[in-house]
Design a protein around this motif. Structure first.
Motif, mmCIF file in Angstrom:
data_model
loop_
_atom_site.group_PDB
_atom_site.id
_atom_site.type_symbol
_atom_site.label_atom_id
_atom_site.label_comp_id
_atom_site.label_asym_id
_atom_site.label_seq_id
_atom_site.Cartn_x
_atom_site.Cartn_y
_atom_site.Cartn_z
ATOM 1 N N SER A 64 0.544 5.093 9.387
ATOM 2 C CA SER A 64 0.559 3.675 9.746
ATOM 3 C C SER A 64 1.568 2.982 8.844
ATOM 4 N N GLY A 65 2.093 1.892 9.349
ATOM 5 C CA GLY A 65 3.027 1.093 8.558
ATOM 6 C C GLY A 65 4.467 1.536 8.603
ATOM 7 N N LEU A 66 4.801 2.504 9.452
ATOM 8 C CA LEU A 66 6.197 2.951 9.518
ATOM 9 C C LEU A 66 6.978 2.044 10.461
ATOM 10 N N ASP A 67 7.338 0.892 9.928
ATOM 11 C CA ASP A 67 8.092 -0.120 10.666
ATOM 12 C C ASP A 67 9.088 -0.768 9.709
ATOM 13 N N ILE A 68 10.178 -1.279 10.256
ATOM 14 C CA ILE A 68 11.162 -1.984 9.442
ATOM 15 C C ILE A 68 10.486 -3.144 8.717
ATOM 16 N N TRP A 69 10.768 -3.251 7.426
ATOM 17 C CA TRP A 69 10.280 -4.283 6.508
ATOM 18 C C TRP A 69 8.797 -4.127 6.162
ATOM 19 N N SER A 70 8.172 -3.071 6.599
ATOM 20 C CA SER A 70 6.787 -2.831 6.192
ATOM 21 C C SER A 70 6.718 -2.645 4.680
ATOM 22 N N GLU A 71 5.692 -3.235 4.045
ATOM 23 C CA GLU A 71 5.538 -3.128 2.596
ATOM 24 C C GLU A 71 4.374 -2.236 2.199
ATOM 25 N N GLU A 72 3.752 -1.585 3.193
ATOM 26 C CA GLU A 72 2.681 -0.631 2.901
ATOM 27 C C GLU A 72 2.665 0.447 3.973
ATOM 28 N N VAL A 73 2.607 1.703 3.559
ATOM 29 C CA VAL A 73 2.544 2.813 4.506
ATOM 30 C C VAL A 73 1.446 3.781 4.104
ATOM 31 N N LEU A 74 0.942 4.483 5.094
ATOM 32 C CA LEU A 74 -0.070 5.507 4.881
ATOM 33 C C LEU A 74 0.340 6.759 5.638
ATOM 34 N N LEU A 75 0.369 7.899 4.951
ATOM 35 C CA LEU A 75 0.689 9.182 5.574
ATOM 36 C C LEU A 75 -0.478 10.139 5.372
ATOM 37 N N ARG A 76 -0.851 10.844 6.462
ATOM 38 C CA ARG A 76 -1.885 11.879 6.378
ATOM 39 C C ARG A 76 -1.321 13.177 6.964
ATOM 40 N N PRO A 77 -0.646 13.982 6.140
ATOM 41 C CA PRO A 77 -0.037 15.221 6.647
ATOM 42 C C PRO A 77 -1.093 16.271 6.978
ATOM 43 N N GLU A 78 -0.752 17.155 7.929
ATOM 44 C CA GLU A 78 -1.678 18.220 8.332
ATOM 45 C C GLU A 78 -1.172 19.611 7.956
ATOM 46 N N SER A 79 0.125 19.891 8.191
ATOM 47 C CA SER A 79 0.698 21.201 7.864
ATOM 48 C C SER A 79 2.210 21.072 7.865
ATOM 49 N N ILE A 80 2.865 21.950 7.120
ATOM 50 C CA ILE A 80 4.329 21.914 7.074
ATOM 51 C C ILE A 80 4.869 22.884 8.116
#
Length: 338
Positions: A64-80
């Protein structure tokens, strides 16, 4: 959940890229807040956004939050995962900085990673493609890293349009890195001009050679000229071509004489040489994640920067490793990790 304060230290794009890369590698979810809070325009710009989206794709992450000018993001990776990935920044945003984010997890993917990146290849505030190929990658290969890059087309500010291909093969483990003192060797370089008169590249090279010769150094600088490209531009990159690799570079700008560009690159290289350290100040911060992954590593950097300390902050958060820094900001420093 790893919590990262995006305003920590230098508070710029490096903190974002390293956080996202290590989140992908360790499969630890991360929340990054206060993104670029101290910058004139806070939040994600196109270059940062594309780097985060790339590692998210590589790890099948929800976000969430992967947008231009976003000041907060959250990443939940599963596997490489390996595979083919394409990124078009749409601006002159640096493709080498995007590649830096992908390179860390890509080395430990389940199969080969092939990347096509479109944007700026030779722009300010980032390593040029020639620096990446002749300073960064040789050092990583000495640690067992397996990667090749192919410059298809250069891209300069403000139009971008450069195209870089990278192939990264997976490895099991990195070898420790232990390099302290600079070993003087042959100086090499590349001076290029795109959609500009060839004499621009020639004058950059000749100016650099003159400055280096005055200090007793010979240099082999190749001149490259092309009329193929998205827009005009020039740069020069110099490096010490031996066991230890340090560099100096400068980007051409409208109204700046080619001789000044060449002089700047030579003076930067001479500054790094004068410090006697195995790594220039830019490589000092680039090596931090790889040192932690390899373990039992120690380097000496020509200048301890806030970028380096910021990278240490992030890497310690994700890996649990403790770095030791002997030296002050702006000074030559030894950095080690067990």
């Amino acid at each position: 959940m790893i919590e990262i304060d995006g305003a920590y230290g230098e508070g710029g794009g490096a903190l974002l890229r390293i956080s996202a890369a290590l989140s992908t590698l360790t499969l630890k979810p991360v929340r990054i807040t206060n993104i670029r809070a101290n910058r004139p325009k806070p939040g994600l710009m196109a270059q940062h956004l594309n780097a985060l989206k790339l590692v998210a794709m590589m790890s099948n992450a929800s976000y969430s939050g992967l947008d231009i000018w976003s000041e907060e993001v959250l990443l939940r990776p599963e596997s490489i995962r390996g595979g083919n990935f394409k990124v078009d920044v749409g601006t002159a945003g640096s493709v080498t900085l995007i590649l830096q984010a992908a390179m860390i997890p890509a080395a430990f993917a389940d199969s080969r990673v092939e990347l096509i990146l479109k944007g700026g290849t030779d722009v300010r505030w980032s390593p040029s493609v020639d620096y990446l190929e002749n300073v960064t990658l040789p050092t990583l290969r000495s640690m067992g890293y397996r990667a090749e890059i192919d410059l298809i087309q250069r891209g300069h500010f403000p139009r971008g349009g450069g195209i870089l291909k990278a192939i990264i093969d997976p490895i099991k483990k990195l070898k420790p890195l232990n390099l302290l003192d600079l070993e003087i060797d042959k100086i090499k370089g590349i001076s290029h001009a795109v959609k500009l008169p060839e004499h621009v590249a020639v004058r950059q090279a000749e100016s650099a050679e003159k400055i280096l010769a005055e200090e007793g150094f010979d240099a082999d600088i190749k001149v490259q000229h092309s009329d193929d490209g998205f827009g005009p531009g020039s740069s020069i990159v110099l490096w010490m071509d031996g066991k230890t690799r340090i560099g100096g570079s400068a980007i051409g700008e409208p109204g700046k004489r080619a001789e000044i560009v060449g002089r700047k690159a030579a003076e930067e290289l001479l500054y790094h040489i004068s410090r006697g350290a195995a790594f220039d100040k830019y490589m000092g911060d680039q090596m931090i994640p790889y040192m932690a992954l390899a373990g039992n590593s120690r380097i000496k950097t020509a200048e301890l920067t806030q970028h380096t300390l910021t990278n240490i902050y992030v890497v310690e958060k994700f890996t649990g490793k403790d770095f030791r820094v002997d030296g002050d900001l702006g000074d030559v420093a030894e950095i080690s990790v067990n």
